[in-house]
Motif scaffolding. Structure first.
Motif, short mmCIF file in Angstrom:
data_model
loop_
_atom_site.label_atom_id
_atom_site.label_comp_id
_atom_site.label_asym_id
_atom_site.label_seq_id
_atom_site.Cartn_x
_atom_site.Cartn_y
_atom_site.Cartn_z
N ALA A 330 0.90 -1.39 0.08
CA ALA A 330 -0.15 -0.10 0.07
C ALA A 330 0.76 1.19 -0.03
CB ALA A 330 -1.00 0.18 1.37
N THR A 331 0.16 2.49 -0.36
CA THR A 331 0.79 3.62 -0.13
C THR A 331 0.14 4.20 1.28
OG1 THR A 331 1.15 3.94 -2.50
CG2 THR A 331 0.98 5.78 -1.19
N VAL A 332 1.04 4.96 1.76
CA VAL A 332 0.37 5.47 3.32
C VAL A 332 1.18 7.00 3.32
CG1 VAL A 332 0.30 3.19 4.36
CG2 VAL A 332 2.43 4.74 4.71
N CYS A 333 0.32 7.56 4.09
CA CYS A 333 0.68 9.02 4.54
C CYS A 333 0.70 9.06 5.82
CB CYS A 333 -0.13 10.06 4.03
SG CYS A 333 0.17 11.77 4.52
N HIS A 334 2.15 9.32 6.49
CA HIS A 334 2.45 9.11 7.68
C HIS A 334 1.96 10.31 8.40
CE1 HIS A 334 4.17 7.29 11.40
NE2 HIS A 334 4.84 8.31 11.42
N VAL A 335 1.10 10.12 9.60
CA VAL A 335 0.36 11.56 10.12
C VAL A 335 0.94 11.52 11.44
CG1 VAL A 335 -1.68 11.27 8.70
CG2 VAL A 335 -1.44 10.15 10.67
N LEU A 371 8.26 14.20 -7.61
CA LEU A 371 7.53 12.87 -7.92
C LEU A 371 8.60 11.70 -8.05
CD1 LEU A 371 4.55 13.81 -10.16
CD2 LEU A 371 4.67 13.90 -7.58
N SER A 372 9.69 12.09 -7.58
CA SER A 372 10.50 10.88 -7.49
C SER A 372 10.57 10.34 -6.36
CB SER A 372 12.28 11.55 -7.60
OG SER A 372 12.45 12.31 -6.26
N GLN A 373 11.09 8.85 -6.47
CA GLN A 373 11.08 7.80 -5.39
C GLN A 373 12.32 7.47 -4.60
OE1 GLN A 373 8.12 6.09 -4.41
NE2 GLN A 373 6.96 6.63 -5.92
N HIS A 374 12.39 7.63 -3.24
CA HIS A 374 13.51 7.64 -2.60
C HIS A 374 13.56 6.30 -2.01
CE1 HIS A 374 16.43 7.71 1.10
NE2 HIS A 374 16.78 8.64 0.39
N PRO A 375 14.42 5.14 -2.52
CA PRO A 375 14.36 3.75 -2.33
C PRO A 375 14.89 3.56 -0.94
CG PRO A 375 16.35 4.04 -3.68
CD PRO A 375 15.34 5.68 -3.62
N ASP A 376 14.24 2.53 -0.31
CA ASP A 376 14.66 2.11 1.05
C ASP A 376 15.00 3.19 2.18
OD1 ASP A 376 14.53 -0.48 0.28
OD2 ASP A 376 16.59 -0.29 -0.81
N PRO A 377 14.03 3.94 2.41
CA PRO A 377 14.29 4.94 3.41
C PRO A 377 14.46 4.70 4.84
CG PRO A 377 11.85 4.98 2.83
CD PRO A 377 12.58 4.04 2.04
N GLY A 378 14.16 3.50 5.11
CA GLY A 378 14.14 2.81 6.20
C GLY A 378 13.10 3.26 7.30
N GLN A 379 12.53 4.40 7.25
CA GLN A 379 11.37 5.04 8.18
C GLN A 379 10.64 6.06 7.35
OE1 GLN A 379 13.10 6.59 11.61
NE2 GLN A 379 13.54 8.39 10.74
N LEU A 380 9.55 6.26 7.83
CA LEU A 380 8.64 7.42 7.30
C LEU A 380 8.35 8.49 8.66
CD1 LEU A 380 5.90 5.64 5.23
CD2 LEU A 380 8.02 6.66 4.34
N VAL A 381 8.49 9.68 8.43
CA VAL A 381 8.29 10.71 9.49
C VAL A 381 7.00 11.39 8.95
CG1 VAL A 381 10.72 10.68 10.21
CG2 VAL A 381 9.92 11.98 8.34
N ALA A 382 6.56 12.21 10.00
CA ALA A 382 5.34 12.98 9.92
C ALA A 382 5.35 13.44 8.68
CB ALA A 382 5.08 14.09 10.86
N ASN A 383 4.24 13.36 7.59
CA ASN A 383 4.03 14.13 6.35
C ASN A 383 4.67 13.35 5.23
OD1 ASN A 383 2.49 16.45 7.07
ND2 ASN A 383 4.52 17.20 8.19
N ASP A 384 5.57 12.26 5.58
CA ASP A 384 5.91 11.60 4.41
C ASP A 384 4.78 10.49 3.85
OD1 ASP A 384 8.46 12.36 4.82
OD2 ASP A 384 9.24 10.55 5.62
N ILE A 385 4.92 10.44 2.72
CA ILE A 385 4.08 9.64 1.83
C ILE A 385 4.95 8.46 1.13
CG2 ILE A 385 2.76 9.35 -0.26
CD1 ILE A 385 1.73 12.11 0.26
N GLY A 386 4.81 7.29 1.46
CA GLY A 386 5.73 6.08 1.10
C GLY A 386 5.06 4.86 0.81
N ARG A 387 5.56 3.84 0.20
CA ARG A 387 5.05 2.39 0.04
C ARG A 387 5.69 1.66 1.07
NH1 ARG A 387 1.32 1.74 -3.45
NH2 ARG A 387 1.75 -0.46 -3.83
N VAL A 388 4.55 0.97 1.75
CA VAL A 388 4.82 -0.09 2.84
C VAL A 388 4.27 -1.58 2.39
CG1 VAL A 388 4.60 1.86 4.55
CG2 VAL A 388 2.67 0.51 4.23
#
Length: 447
Positions: A330-335, A371-388
């Motif tokens: 899924a795609t998530v927005c970390h809140v 709209l670029s993808q940052h691979p393997d960020p390790g974590q998502l912080v507030a306001n980040d949008i990423g794949r999980v």
């Protein structure tokens, strides 16, 4: 009920409901637009307007600051920016509206995701003096990500550029090309001055070169394209009703709000995740038996067979049942303010069902600027949008978010204190290699 009340009820039932959200950079005049919309459509109570006039006068302003109608928090009034999502409800003779006024600052991207998640239309404001800026592109990307079917570009503060048509045309062309490249299906550009009221509710006498609708006219007439009555039928079970009375000794009903689609008596249905099937023996709506029910009605379904159904189960037509899975991509927005990390134990809430889950992987983080993808960020912080990639303890029946924004969405929750961590949009479920599952740990979190 009087004749007048009956006529009013019939009028309201005949009008459609439009959920829409506003977005824009700081100081683009978003709250002023919302205030002007409410004021000029006569949707503001007298005491509210008097309070705004008094507050404006105390701040040395000669005219009412209509932005105060939405910026209700003290911190918002002091800083002059929108922080929280402000919801407003109003109606005209043609349509009812639920408006979500979302913040424009980059650090409140998560608030915009919240406000626009159920919107059928997004109004993106642009300052005519600044044109399309980075935050404008962010808001267009979020609207596309959330699959908002209609986007309105409101080019504001046209009075400060002498109502020049070339300025509007250049901004509209740039934004339309960018939003279309993101997959936004419909874009409408309107030149306005929220402060002066041009093209908000009434047509502007200062822009006779513009022949399109005003903002309110467009809101009243845009088709609500995401018609949930035509979607896959889904009923998340909220409560099992067993009266235990002499009048109804064998009554067993499964109550909930229809998330999408239509159910009919005699229809064969499947209960997920168990996969058991039965037929609808009856539908109770507001204490009355009906033959058909549709979203968003709250109903009780009675089945012909005595099968195991409980809160959190999903009742669907047997010929249109989604696959169940424990592996969710899924795609998530970390809140949340605390980060989301690989290996973190969470609760996943989908409709009325909440199950344990583990974040198995965070493949990428989306950079909204380009709209670029940052691979393997390790974590998502507030306001980040990423794949999980999440593994759940029990099977879930999720639709793809592209098919259903209601049953394709979910929340990730901190099991320790109930804090919402992320809002998710399910994509295609992914298959993992079959392997021997590890034994459950003492807390039951390894699955």
């Amino acid at each position: 009920m009087t004749t007048r009340d009956t006529q009013l009820a019939e009028q309201l039932s005949a009008t459609t409901l439009l959920r829409f959200a506003t977005a824009g950079s700081v100081d683009d005049g978003k709250s002023t637009l919302v205030g002007r919309l409410l004021h000029d459509s006569k949707s503001v109570l007298t005491d509210q307007l008097e309070a705004v006039e008094a507050a404006s006068l105390s701040r040395g302003q000669d005219t009412p600051d209509l932005a105060l109608l939405t910026d209700g928090l003290r911190a918002e009034r002091e800083q002059g920016i929108t922080i929280d999502v402000a919801y407003r409800y109003f109606a005209t003779a043609r349509r009812r509206f639920i408006l979500a006024d979302t913040p424009g600052h980059v650090q409140y991207t998560r608030n915009m995701v919240t406000g626009a998640s159920t919107a059928e239309l997004a109004v993106v404001l642009v300052d005519a003096r600044n044109g399309v800026v980075e935050q404008t592109r962010r808001h267009a990307a979020v609207a596309a990500l959330l699959r908002v079917p209609h986007v309105v570009l409101a080019v504001n503060k046209m009075d400060l550029v002498d109502y020049a048509e070339p300025v509007f045309a250049a901004i509209a062309e740039e934004f339309t090309a960018y939003a279309a490249s993101l997959g936004v299906p419909e874009i409408t550009a309107i030149p306005i001055s929220a402060l002066a009221g041009d093209n908000v509710v009434e047509p502007s006498a200062n822009m006779d070169w513009y022949g399109g609708p005003t903002v309110l006219e467009h809101l009243e007439t845009v088709p609500v394209s995401h018609d949930l009555t035509g979607c896959h039928a889904r009923l998340p079970v909220q409560y099992v009703i067993r009266p235990q009375t002499a009048e109804y000794p064998d009554y067993r009903g499964y109550a909930g709000q229809i998330a999408a689609g239509t159910f009919r008596v005699g229809e064969q249905v499947t209960v997920l995740p168990s996969g058991r099937t039965s037929k609808i023996a009856g539908i109770d709506l507001l204490g009355q038996a009906v033959d058909i029910a549709w979203t968003p009605q709250s109903v009780t379904l009675l089945l012909e067979d005595d099968i195991d159904v409980s809160r959190g189960d999903l009742i669907v037509p047997s010929g249109d049942a989604p696959a169940t899975t424990q592996d969710i991509d899924a795609t998530v927005c970390h809140v949340a303010d605390r980060p989301l990390t690989v290996g973190q134990r969470v609760l996943l809430k989908h409709t009325t069902r909440t199950v344990k889950a583990i974040v198995k992987e965070i493949p990428s983080r989306l950079t909204l600027d380009d709209l670029s993808q940052h691979p393997d960020p390790g974590q998502l912080v507030a306001n980040d949008i990423g794949r999980v990639k999440v593994r759940t303890a029990e099977p879930l029946a999720l639709d793809s978010y592209a098919d259903s924004r209601r049953t394709g969405s979910f929340l990730l929750i901190d099991p320790a204190d109930g804090t919402t961590l992320a809002a998710g949009m399910a994509g295609e479920s992914f298959a993992t290699a079959e392997a021997v599952r590890p034994a459950d740990d003492e807390e039951g979190w390894d699955f």
